[in-house]
Design a protein around this motif. Structure first.
Motif, PDB file in Angstrom:
ATOM      1  N   ARG A  85       6.334   2.206   2.968  1.00 26.61           N
ATOM      2  CA  ARG A  85       5.336   2.573   1.972  1.00 26.61           C
ATOM      3  C   ARG A  85       4.288   3.534   2.530  1.00 26.61           C
ATOM      4  O   ARG A  85       3.395   3.968   1.807  1.00 26.61           O
ATOM      5  CB  ARG A  85       4.651   1.320   1.423  1.00 26.61           C
ATOM      6  CG  ARG A  85       5.590   0.464   0.579  1.00 26.61           C
ATOM      7  CD  ARG A  85       6.024   1.208  -0.683  1.00 26.61           C
ATOM      8  NE  ARG A  85       7.047   0.507  -1.446  1.00 26.61           N
ATOM      9  CZ  ARG A  85       8.342   0.774  -1.364  1.00 26.61           C
ATOM     10  NH1 ARG A  85       8.774   1.721  -0.536  1.00 26.61           N
ATOM     11  NH2 ARG A  85       9.217   0.118  -2.094  1.00 26.61           N
ATOM     12  N   ALA A  86       4.367   3.844   3.815  1.00 18.72           N
ATOM     13  CA  ALA A  86       3.454   4.814   4.409  1.00 18.72           C
ATOM     14  C   ALA A  86       4.190   5.538   5.524  1.00 18.72           C
ATOM     15  O   ALA A  86       5.038   4.957   6.217  1.00 18.72           O
ATOM     16  CB  ALA A  86       2.204   4.133   4.958  1.00 18.72           C
ATOM     17  N   THR A 101      -0.834  11.633   7.363  1.00 15.82           N
ATOM     18  CA  THR A 101      -0.305  10.397   6.809  1.00 15.82           C
ATOM     19  C   THR A 101      -0.218  10.537   5.299  1.00 15.82           C
ATOM     20  O   THR A 101      -0.985  11.286   4.692  1.00 15.82           O
ATOM     21  CB  THR A 101      -1.191   9.191   7.189  1.00 15.82           C
ATOM     22  OG1 THR A 101      -0.630   7.998   6.640  1.00 15.82           O
ATOM     23  CG2 THR A 101      -2.606   9.349   6.671  1.00 15.82           C
ATOM     24  N   THR A 102       0.733   9.840   4.710  1.00 18.35           N
ATOM     25  CA  THR A 102       0.889   9.864   3.264  1.00 18.35           C
ATOM     26  C   THR A 102       1.533   8.568   2.809  1.00 18.35           C
ATOM     27  O   THR A 102       2.137   7.839   3.612  1.00 18.35           O
ATOM     28  CB  THR A 102       1.745  11.072   2.823  1.00 18.35           C
ATOM     29  OG1 THR A 102       1.650  11.244   1.411  1.00 18.35           O
ATOM     30  CG2 THR A 102       3.211  10.867   3.185  1.00 18.35           C
ATOM     31  N   SER A 103       1.395   8.265   1.534  1.00 11.51           N
ATOM     32  CA  SER A 103       2.084   7.110   0.972  1.00 11.51           C
ATOM     33  C   SER A 103       3.527   7.480   0.656  1.00 11.51           C
ATOM     34  O   SER A 103       3.852   8.652   0.454  1.00 11.51           O
ATOM     35  CB  SER A 103       1.372   6.633  -0.289  1.00 11.51           C
ATOM     36  OG  SER A 103       1.320   7.671  -1.249  1.00 11.51           O
ATOM     37  N   GLU A 141      -3.435  10.951  -3.703  1.00 10.33           N
ATOM     38  CA  GLU A 141      -3.874  11.902  -2.680  1.00 10.33           C
ATOM     39  C   GLU A 141      -4.314  13.236  -3.278  1.00 10.33           C
ATOM     40  O   GLU A 141      -3.929  14.303  -2.802  1.00 10.33           O
ATOM     41  CB  GLU A 141      -2.771  12.085  -1.638  1.00 10.33           C
ATOM     42  CG  GLU A 141      -2.429  10.776  -0.942  1.00 10.33           C
ATOM     43  CD  GLU A 141      -1.175  10.863  -0.095  1.00 10.33           C
ATOM     44  OE1 GLU A 141      -0.925  11.916   0.473  1.00 10.33           O
ATOM     45  OE2 GLU A 141      -0.454   9.845  -0.021  1.00 10.33           O
ATOM     46  N   SER A 162      -1.309  15.924  -0.314  1.00  8.93           N
ATOM     47  CA  SER A 162       0.014  15.689   0.271  1.00  8.93           C
ATOM     48  C   SER A 162       0.703  17.006   0.591  1.00  8.93           C
ATOM     49  O   SER A 162       1.604  17.050   1.430  1.00  8.93           O
ATOM     50  CB  SER A 162       0.885  14.847  -0.663  1.00  8.93           C
ATOM     51  OG  SER A 162       1.121  15.526  -1.878  1.00  8.93           O
ATOM     52  N   ASP A 429      -9.179   9.517   2.576  1.00  9.26           N
ATOM     53  CA  ASP A 429      -8.665   8.326   3.240  1.00  9.26           C
ATOM     54  C   ASP A 429      -9.579   8.045   4.428  1.00  9.26           C
ATOM     55  O   ASP A 429     -10.394   8.891   4.805  1.00  9.26           O
ATOM     56  CB  ASP A 429      -7.185   8.465   3.630  1.00  9.26           C
ATOM     57  CG  ASP A 429      -6.932   9.461   4.747  1.00  9.26           C
ATOM     58  OD1 ASP A 429      -7.552   9.352   5.821  1.00  9.26           O
ATOM     59  OD2 ASP A 429      -6.083  10.350   4.568  1.00  9.26           O
ATOM     60  N   GLY A 452      -3.968   3.086   8.428  1.00 10.09           N
ATOM     61  CA  GLY A 452      -4.021   2.739   7.021  1.00 10.09           C
ATOM     62  C   GLY A 452      -3.651   1.296   6.792  1.00 10.09           C
ATOM     63  O   GLY A 452      -3.490   0.509   7.733  1.00 10.09           O
ATOM     64  N   TYR A 454      -0.980  -0.246   5.972  1.00  7.72           N
ATOM     65  CA  TYR A 454       0.295  -0.760   6.473  1.00  7.72           C
ATOM     66  C   TYR A 454       0.458  -0.575   7.983  1.00  7.72           C
ATOM     67  O   TYR A 454       1.506  -0.921   8.537  1.00  7.72           O
ATOM     68  CB  TYR A 454       1.461  -0.063   5.770  1.00  7.72           C
ATOM     69  CG  TYR A 454       1.566  -0.367   4.297  1.00  7.72           C
ATOM     70  CD1 TYR A 454       2.064  -1.587   3.852  1.00  7.72           C
ATOM     71  CD2 TYR A 454       1.160   0.561   3.345  1.00  7.72           C
ATOM     72  CE1 TYR A 454       2.162  -1.865   2.499  1.00  7.72           C
ATOM     73  CE2 TYR A 454       1.265   0.297   1.989  1.00  7.72           C
ATOM     74  CZ  TYR A 454       1.762  -0.922   1.569  1.00  7.72           C
ATOM     75  OH  TYR A 454       1.857  -1.196   0.231  1.00  7.72           O
ATOM     76  N   SER A 455      -0.527  -0.012   8.647  1.00  7.71           N
ATOM     77  CA  SER A 455      -0.385   0.264  10.075  1.00  7.71           C
ATOM     78  C   SER A 455      -0.103  -1.015  10.853  1.00  7.71           C
ATOM     79  O   SER A 455      -0.715  -2.062  10.590  1.00  7.71           O
ATOM     80  CB  SER A 455      -1.651   0.917  10.622  1.00  7.71           C
ATOM     81  OG  SER A 455      -1.848   2.191  10.062  1.00  7.71           O
TER      82      SER A 455
END
Length: 606
Positions: A85-86, A101-103, A141, A162, A429, A452, A454-455
């Motif tokens: 997801r990331a 970084t991006t989703s 984003e 993005s 972000d 982020g 999910y890191s």
């Protein structure tokens, strides 16, 4: 898998594979998804740049990152699991570095903007020159550039962070306005109040809609009070809270607040509190607790307002006694991920050399003086907060907050010339500073972190240092302090939270080497908390507890004491919400001493 050619500002386009049905001899179903990296022309990467791809989600990373030459299109990326997801990409060439970084959506291609690490970079397309513009981060984003004065009348632009693309909206504002508030609103943005071309205060708001590629020309919103220079913030519910400003005479500060609902597009003033101190142009921020902090602004005489006010997450009532802070005409406030907020105040012209310019506003409302900033401080702007460490532009240099030292330290930005940070700023972000360079006019970004929600964590926390933990107040001995030889000591009620990350299903383990355990706190976006070991989940800690295990699976939260009792929290949590994780000393204890905090996501990458 094939590779396509790159556009001028595109560093690379690679492919993402996901497969299913490989068991029992079945032929796997393969889905090919393009991953395209973009770099602004002003800071483009060369053909020899080499990058690594890190894919994260609600699972522990199973595959290590692999290296890829960015110019080699068509490389498979097995490190990007289907449930990712990331995506984080770091790249380097010679002594240069880029990161981004991006989703990652469940389907479709993935675009990621690479910016040079710790170096300002302008996006490739300029925007119209203007004075008094505002920037608003939106979903997916994107950033809206709106309002302000110029000749010709400046258009509204949308920047896609993005890809780095910047374009004017298809349909602009029905009423051109300055001195309006701008906030995210559903998947778009809300532009509320302000002053029209006729010089009158506006009592309307307009909605930018991505589906329309512009402003909704049919459905402007009538707000409760004409107001210019309002403060505004997005509540945890997704509603926008409008705060203060000036009324029809453009002179009298307002005490009123109102809430705009993005679903119904209606305005609500019932069960909404009033400011104790009317003010124009206040700073309004949402704290980690879900509460709203109103700070600064100006009174009817044009003097800065000293009073801080706290309101509930739904703005229905004040939650703390109002307190006064030193003031000036230039102040910046930023919520801290552990709780509370950071305040930076430029010294007034007649200030003494000992002027206290930095304060930590604790989660409990206490005001603690931190180490003042040495040197010039003329136009403070705070950005981000990744790692619990917001970045500060002082007016002539960059600094970064050191949450466990209670002071700012130098941030080694690699710019050849000082940045030109105007008043239109935002943080799309937590690791990105973004501003409008009025002399450009260009949109400029400074990437200083890529952490982020999910890191992953590099390993157990609170062993040798306080990395990836953020305090909820100014650390000091007897209140909140860390010693590598013993652990994190917390006085009654003090907390520290894992920074940046939120969790779905997870397991949590923490040791108490001296038998003085802490509560494990699970906090949702509204600020609602479950204290494992506290009144909402009793029995999970007792004096002498050496280790505590907590598990969250959907709505269920279970606990077990090493060598002792176990149980389930009676009310559990909302099974669909993501949670922040922290540690807190019980209010009834003299202190807690903890170390070796381990957190693991419970989920599959497939």
């Amino acid at each position: 898998m094939s590779r396509t050619s790159s556009a001028a500002n595109v560093a690379a386009g690679l492919a993402l594979l996901s497969a299913s049905g490989a068991a029992c001899g079945k032929t796997p179903d393969v889905t090919t998804r393009a991953v395209t990296l973009h770099v602004p022309v002003a800071c483009a990467a060369g053909d020899g740049a080499y990058g690594e791809y890190f894919a994260y989600g609600d699972f522990e990373p199973a595959l290590p990152a692999k290296g890829h030459v960015l110019a080699d299109v068509g490389d498979p990326l097995p490190e990007i699991a289907p449930a990712s997801r990331a995506l984080v990409v770091t790249a380097g060439e010679s002594d240069e570095a880029w990161e981004g970084t991006t989703s990652v959506a469940p389907s479709g291609g993935v675009d990621l903007l690479l910016l040079p690490t710790l170096a300002s970079c302008a996006l490739s397309t300029p925007v119209d020159a203007r004075v008094g513009a505002a920037l608003a981060p939106m979903e997916n984003e994107r950033v809206l550039v709106v309002g302000g004065e110029g000749n010709p009348t400046p258009r509204t632009f949308v920047a896609d962070l993005s890809t780095g693309a910047v374009a004017p909206v298809t349909t602009g504002l029905l009423t051109q306005r300055t001195r309006a508030s701008v906030t995210a609103f559903a998947d778009g943005a809300l532009v509320a109040g302000g002053v029209g071309d006729d010089g009158k205060t506006l009592a309307t708001a307009e909605v930018y809609s991505p589906a329309l590629s512009g402003f909704d020309q049919q459905r402007p919103i009538q707000i409760g009070d004409p107001r210019a220079d309002p403060g505004a913030v997005v509540l945890a519910t997704g509603e926008t809270l409008l705060v203060g400003g000036v009324g029809e005479d453009l002179a009298t500060p307002l005490a009123s607040m109102e809430i705009v609902d993005p679903v119904t597009r209606t305005v609500r003033t019932e069960q909404v509190a009033q400011l104790a101190i009317p003010r124009r142009a206040p700073s309004v921020i949402r704290l980690a607790s879900g509460e709203v902090l109103v700070a600064g602004g100006f009174d009817a005489s044009g003097d800065p307002v000293a009073t801080l006010e706290w309101f509930a997450a739904d703005a229905s009532h004040a939650t703390k006694r109002a307190r006064d802070l030193v003031t000036s005409s230039s102040m910046a406030f930023m919520p801290l991920v552990g709780g509370g907020a950071l305040a930076v105040i430029a010294p007034p012209q007649d200030a003494a050399a000992t002027f206290q310019s930095v304060w930590v506003i604790g989660a409990d409302g206490a005001l603690d003086a931190a180490t003042p900033i040495a040197g010039a401080l003329t136009a403070p702007a705070l950005f981000g907060g990744a790692g619990g460490a917001p970045v500060l532009w002082t007016g002539d240099r960059w600094l970064q907050w050191q949450p466990w030292l209670g002071s700012f330290g130098a941030l080694s930005v690699l710019d050849d010339a000082p940045a030109r940070v105007a008043t239109a700023t935002c943080s799309p972000d937590p690791g990105l500073a973004f501003w409008l360079d009025a002399s450009g006019p260009a949109l400029v970004g400074l990437r200083f972190d890529v952490r982020g929600v999910y890191s992953p964590l590099a390993g157990p926390l609170l062993r040798g240092d306080t990395s990836d933990m953020a305090p909820d107040r100014l650390p000091s001995p007897g209140v909140l302090s860390f010693d590598p030889s013993s652990g994190l000591a917390m006085g009654p009620g003090a907390s520290a939270f894992v920074s940046d990350r939120t969790y779905g299903d997870a397991t949590i383990d923490v040791d108490s080497p001296t038998g003085e355990p802490a509560l494990v706190v699970l906090r949702d976006a509204m600020g609602d908390e479950l204290e494992v070991g506290g009144t909402t989940c009793p029995g999970a800690i007792t004096s002498g507890t050496s280790s505590l295990h907590v598990g969250r699976q959907g709505p269920s939260v279970t606990w077990a004491i090493a060598g002792g009792a176990s149980g389930t929290c009676p009310d559990g949590v909302d099974g669909t919400t993501r949670l922040s994780i922290g540690l807190r000393a019980p209010a009834s204890a003299d202190r807690s001493l903890v170390r070796n905090l381990r957190i693991a996501r419970v989920g599959s990458p497939d």
